[in-house]
Write an enzyme that holds these catalytic residues in place. Structure first.
Site, PDB file in Angstrom:
ATOM      1  N   ASP A  67       0.817  -1.213   0.000  1.00 60.60           N
ATOM      2  CA  ASP A  67       0.000   0.000   0.000  1.00 60.60           C
ATOM      3  C   ASP A  67       0.850   1.262   0.000  1.00 60.60           C
ATOM      4  O   ASP A  67       2.017   1.245   0.372  1.00 60.60           O
ATOM      5  CB  ASP A  67      -0.828   0.047   1.290  1.00 60.60           C
ATOM      6  CG  ASP A  67      -2.061  -0.813   1.205  1.00 60.60           C
ATOM      7  OD1 ASP A  67      -2.326  -1.360   0.113  1.00 60.60           O
ATOM      8  OD2 ASP A  67      -2.753  -0.930   2.218  1.00 60.60           O
ATOM      9  N   LYS A  77      -4.261   3.151  -3.424  1.00 60.67           N
ATOM     10  CA  LYS A  77      -5.636   3.462  -3.805  1.00 60.67           C
ATOM     11  C   LYS A  77      -5.859   4.944  -4.080  1.00 60.67           C
ATOM     12  O   LYS A  77      -6.961   5.364  -4.338  1.00 60.67           O
ATOM     13  CB  LYS A  77      -6.581   3.020  -2.693  1.00 60.67           C
ATOM     14  CG  LYS A  77      -6.653   1.514  -2.580  1.00 60.67           C
ATOM     15  CD  LYS A  77      -7.697   1.120  -1.577  1.00 60.67           C
ATOM     16  CE  LYS A  77      -7.476  -0.321  -1.149  1.00 60.67           C
ATOM     17  NZ  LYS A  77      -7.914  -0.561   0.211  1.00 60.67           N
ATOM     18  N   MET A 136      -8.051   8.290   9.430  1.00 61.00           N
ATOM     19  CA  MET A 136      -8.386   9.051   8.225  1.00 61.00           C
ATOM     20  C   MET A 136      -9.356  10.184   8.564  1.00 61.00           C
ATOM     21  O   MET A 136     -10.421  10.335   7.970  1.00 61.00           O
ATOM     22  CB  MET A 136      -9.036   8.128   7.172  1.00 61.00           C
ATOM     23  CG  MET A 136      -8.331   6.800   6.952  1.00 61.00           C
ATOM     24  SD  MET A 136      -6.725   6.978   6.140  1.00 61.00           S
ATOM     25  CE  MET A 136      -7.206   6.844   4.412  1.00 61.00           C
TER      26      MET A 136
END
Lengths: 273, 273
Positions: B52, B74, B189
């Site tokens: 990631d 992503k 987040m």
């Protein structure tokens, strides 16, 4: 590896300065391979290691041979008094110029009493740092090969302890939060207080069919798992060996484990030791 | 070290059987030394590593030289579509007989989408296991030298994400649970949705003076911390660099950090670098 070379290492210059330091180290859930590299490094620079009942023997094998090892378990003691004694011992050893490693099962920052030991060190002017560890909950989830927060089932992950300061179920738990069907809940030290937990949580609206998995000795060779529902799990705990803390994973993220366990009486998921 | 010698190692016999396997590995919060020994072992037996955006470069240095490395970040993609592509890629590589290591920042079991990748592997009949990692929350707490569950302040620790399946603040969060003064809350987040979080939590009764600490790049050399209250933190986030996820630690267990930061404008706790 500049991150490693540049790392602060309180034990490294202890002979030059004879200044003590304390490192609180997470030993992880049991499997010695779940130690972090940083934890191994701390063990290898320790003068003395104060360790808990929950730390597995293989973890201590990583310490340097010259390090003294001292079990400071809490079994059979009033937890509050004993913690004050541990705090005093840590401070006393560090004031003698030792690099003290305080080795705790799981992560010192999660129900590990780290807060009190950090405060005691700071009050005495002793440098203190924390090396985190894999918590029992994380070890159990990995061992069960499940996510604690499967996005179809959990928007929130919460850890609670079955033991308050007085050793009983905390009376100020937020029972609405426990009843939330979109949460995954992990209950530490759940054995004695799970019936009370169930009563409060069901009264707050928790579905009694919510999957609940008890795990003992997560990630160790003698790991035991027992999958049920929160409605039925408390009575089943009586079948489990009494010498290990019980961790309970509660929530719909663990539904697949229940499905695996129920029809086929899978040994690994329904074992009683 | 029987726990190590006896460990299941799916990549070990891959040349003999040419049977693929998948290991989901937690890369920890950033500092490569916060990898577990088991994670290092998995990296050293991988044929291919899918990693990631959140995995730091030093972590990949532990992989064997021959292993292929593939960034499957992503950023800039619709998360749902991209995750399906990652699942398909993992399965496809394992079906070719590879030992695939899926390396994720933090712990794969905590907001790491592990559930979906495990299901995809199982549906394809591929052996899958999980190696847990130190989560960002644990790394941040250790770095700040605080307990997430100081027993004077927290009976419950909860992790939530600022991003639901659609990328917005989850609309079914239990706001009563967020307002509980006896909880420590970690919001992953949190950057974009913290104002909305604050509005809902205050409406549910959260004290706006509750300590709240934002941490970026926890445990990395460029770690940034910003201590405030939940009443004032959302506006202050605008001063922080935009290229890192924001983690927010919320609760009275973090009050000492606020006291340290406010009077003296401590650089480490009020840095905007």
């Amino acid at each position: 590896m500049s991150g490693i070379d540049g790392m602060e290492e309180p034990g490294g210059d202890r002979r030059a300065e004879k200044r003590g330091a304390v490192t609180l180290v997470g030993a992880g859930p049991g499997d010695p391979e779940l130690l972090t590299l940083k934890a191994v490094k701390a063990l290898q620079s320790a003068d003395i290691i104060l360790y808990d009942d929950l730390v597995s023997a293989g973890v201590l094998d990583f310490a340097r041979q010259e390090a003294k090892r001292l079990l400071v378990g809490k079994k059979g003691y009033g937890p509050q008094v004993k913690q004050a004694e541990i705090n005093a011992l840590i401070v006393s050893l560090a004031l003698q110029g030792k690099h003290v490693v305080r080795l705790k099962g799981g992560d010192p920052g999660i129900f590990g009493r780290a807060g009190e030991e950090i405060e005691a060190c700071r009050a005495a002017g002793i440098p203190v740092r924390v090396v985190p560890g894999i918590s029992a909950a994380q070890g159990a989830a990995a061992s069960l090969c499940v996510s604690l927060t499967h996005r179809d089932h959990a928007r929130r992950l919460q850890f609670v302890t079955g033991h308050s300061r007085e050793g009983a179920l905390p009376d100020d738990l937020d029972w609405g939060a426990m009843a939330d069907p979109a949460a995954s809940t992990v209950i530490y030290m759940a054995r004695a207080t799970l019936p009370g937990f169930r009563a409060h949580a069901l009264a707050a609206g928790l579905d009694p069919a919510t999957p609940a998995v008890a795990v003992l000795a997560a990630t160790r060779p003698d790991e035991i798992r027992l999958a049920a529902t929160i409605g039925t799990l408390p009575e089943k705990l009586a079948d489990l060996p009494a010498d290990r803390p019980v961790l309970v994973l509660l929530g719909h993220a663990f539904g697949a484990l229940l499905e695996q366990a129920e029809p086929a009486a899978d040994r690994r998921l329904s074992g009683t030791g």
